[in-house]
Enzyme design. Structure first.
Site, PDB file in Angstrom:
ATOM      1  CB  VAL A 129      -1.169 -23.687  14.140  1.00  9.30           C
ATOM      2  CG1 VAL A 129      -0.016 -24.656  14.573  1.00  9.30           C
ATOM      3  CG2 VAL A 129      -0.496 -22.308  15.026  1.00  9.30           C
ATOM      4  CG  ASP A 159       8.364 -24.823   7.950  1.00 12.20           C
ATOM      5  OD1 ASP A 159       8.189 -26.159   8.171  1.00 12.20           O
ATOM      6  OD2 ASP A 159       7.245 -24.289   8.360  1.00 12.20           O
ATOM      7  CG  HIS A 187       3.681 -25.776   7.355  1.00 13.68           C
ATOM      8  ND1 HIS A 187       5.166 -25.961   7.912  1.00 13.68           N
ATOM      9  CD2 HIS A 187       2.834 -26.748   7.639  1.00 13.68           C
ATOM     10  CE1 HIS A 187       5.004 -26.751   8.702  1.00 13.68           C
ATOM     11  NE2 HIS A 187       3.628 -27.478   8.632  1.00 13.68           N
TER      12      HIS A 187
END
Ligand code: NAX
Length: 325
Positions: A129, A159, A187
């Site tokens: 993460v 997302d 990301h």
């Protein structure tokens, strides 16, 4: 009663973890019959905070909590784990350049990769993460070759959830009526939210192309910044939600014809992408709980795909020049 699942959480003194741990222990994610052993990891100076979090978890009186440990040594806390949720990372501070962010974080993920290689179960599932999550996960995987590449994920699911929620709002339907969205790539704001295979209530989505290109895509790409601007701090509860929802996806066979987006090592060969980077693709969890990439989805905008690919290749090349990988 099932054997306890051993889950390590890093950045365990931080705000995402705080919103995540109670969700895990509630049983909603892994089942009401799945005991959990928690290994909480943060920096040495956060030990006092971890002690307080342990107290709160004990006070939660969760029947599913088998054992809890905390500390700052990844070798001790990654031993025999089944799952690693790697949330801890070095945040970008004022004036810091992207390359400094990359190299500071590389150090963390070299170390944690080595610790996973040394102690984790070879079948362990890992979700990264901490940002820049795709490249952090690439570094980690390099130092943990024993892990199945399809078990090492960088989080794109937030997302994806943002993308679904915006479509449901636009179409005035429930979020569960929206299927088949894909988030490709990094990301970051180069990511490619894609509706080419999206259905609403089982029918083609019928969304206006102009809205997709000029409103929806940019909104999803920059949603993190929009939250920071509005809330005054970065998204934590929604990031925690996406992390546990992805874990649920990884531990549950995916329904026929469906998928979720996640960034995995491109060496799967399902799409013509540069190898050796972690790139968001549609994934499915099979009956045996192994993960596979869904192939055959045509890119509606290849130029955008190449832009996000180029960004990830640039991050990998930087790591190579620095001798990280
Ligand atoms: P916090 O600053 O609240 O917590 C981070 C924690 O990590 C701190 O307690 C810190 O001491 C710890 N930490 C730092 N280095 C560590 C190390 N080497 N080992 C163990 N722990 C370490 O941040 P939070 O809001 O919880 O966010 C954590 C990370 O998630 C950040 O990198 C953030 O950018 C990233 N995010 C990723 C998202 C995604 O979708 N992939 C979305 C949300 C979030 O922005």
């Amino acid at each position: 009663v099932k054997h306890p699942l051993k889950i390590a959480v890093t950045g365990a003194a931080g705000q995402i973890s705080y919103a995540l741990l109670f969700r895990l222990l509630s049983g909603e994610i892994l089942g009401k019959d799945q005991p959990i052993s928690l290994n909480l990891l943060d920096l040495p100076q956060m030990e006092q905070t971890l002690a307080g979090i342990e107290m709160e978890i004990i006070d939660g009186c969760f029947p599913l909590l088998h054992e809890i440990k905390y500390g700052s040594d990844p070798y001790a806390l990654f031993k025999d784990i089944d799952v690693a949720l790697l949330i801890g990372a070095k945040p970008r501070t004022k004036g810091m350049e992207r390359k400094d962010l990359l190299s500071e974080n590389a150090k963390i993920f070299i170390d944690q990769g080595k610790a996973l290689q040394a102690g984790a179960k070879p079948t362990a599932k890992v979700i990264v993460v901490g940002n820049p999550c795709n490249t952090n996960a690439m570094v980690l995987k390099h130092y943990a070759p024993k892990l199945d590449p399809m078990n090492v994920h960088a989080l794109m699911h937030l997302d994806e959830l943002r993308a679904i929620a915006q479509i449901a709002h636009k179409k005035r339907v429930n979020v569960s009526d929206v299927k088949g969205v894909v988030i490709w790539g990094n990301h970051s704001n180069t990511q490619v939210p894609d509706v080419s295979r999206c259905t609403v209530k089982g029918q083609p989505h019928g969304l206006d192309e102009n809205w997709i290109k000029n409103e929806w895509q940019p909104r999803i790409q920059t949603r993190g910044a929009e939250v920071i601007k509005t809330l005054g701090r970065s998204s934590a509860a929604s990031a925690a939600n996406a992390t546990v929802q992805l874990l649920h996806q990884l531990m549950t066979p995916t329904s026929e014809g469906e998928w979720y987006s996640s960034a995995v090592l491109t060496n799967h060969g399902a799409y013509p992408l540069e190898e050796g980077i972690l790139f968001g693709v549609p994934c499915r969890t099979k009956q045996d709980l192994s993960c596979e990439v869904v192939s055959g989805i045509l890119w509606s905008d290849e130029e955008m795909i190449r832009t996000t690919e180029k960004e990830l290749v640039g991050e990998r090349e930087f790591c190579k020049r620095e001798g990280v990988v």
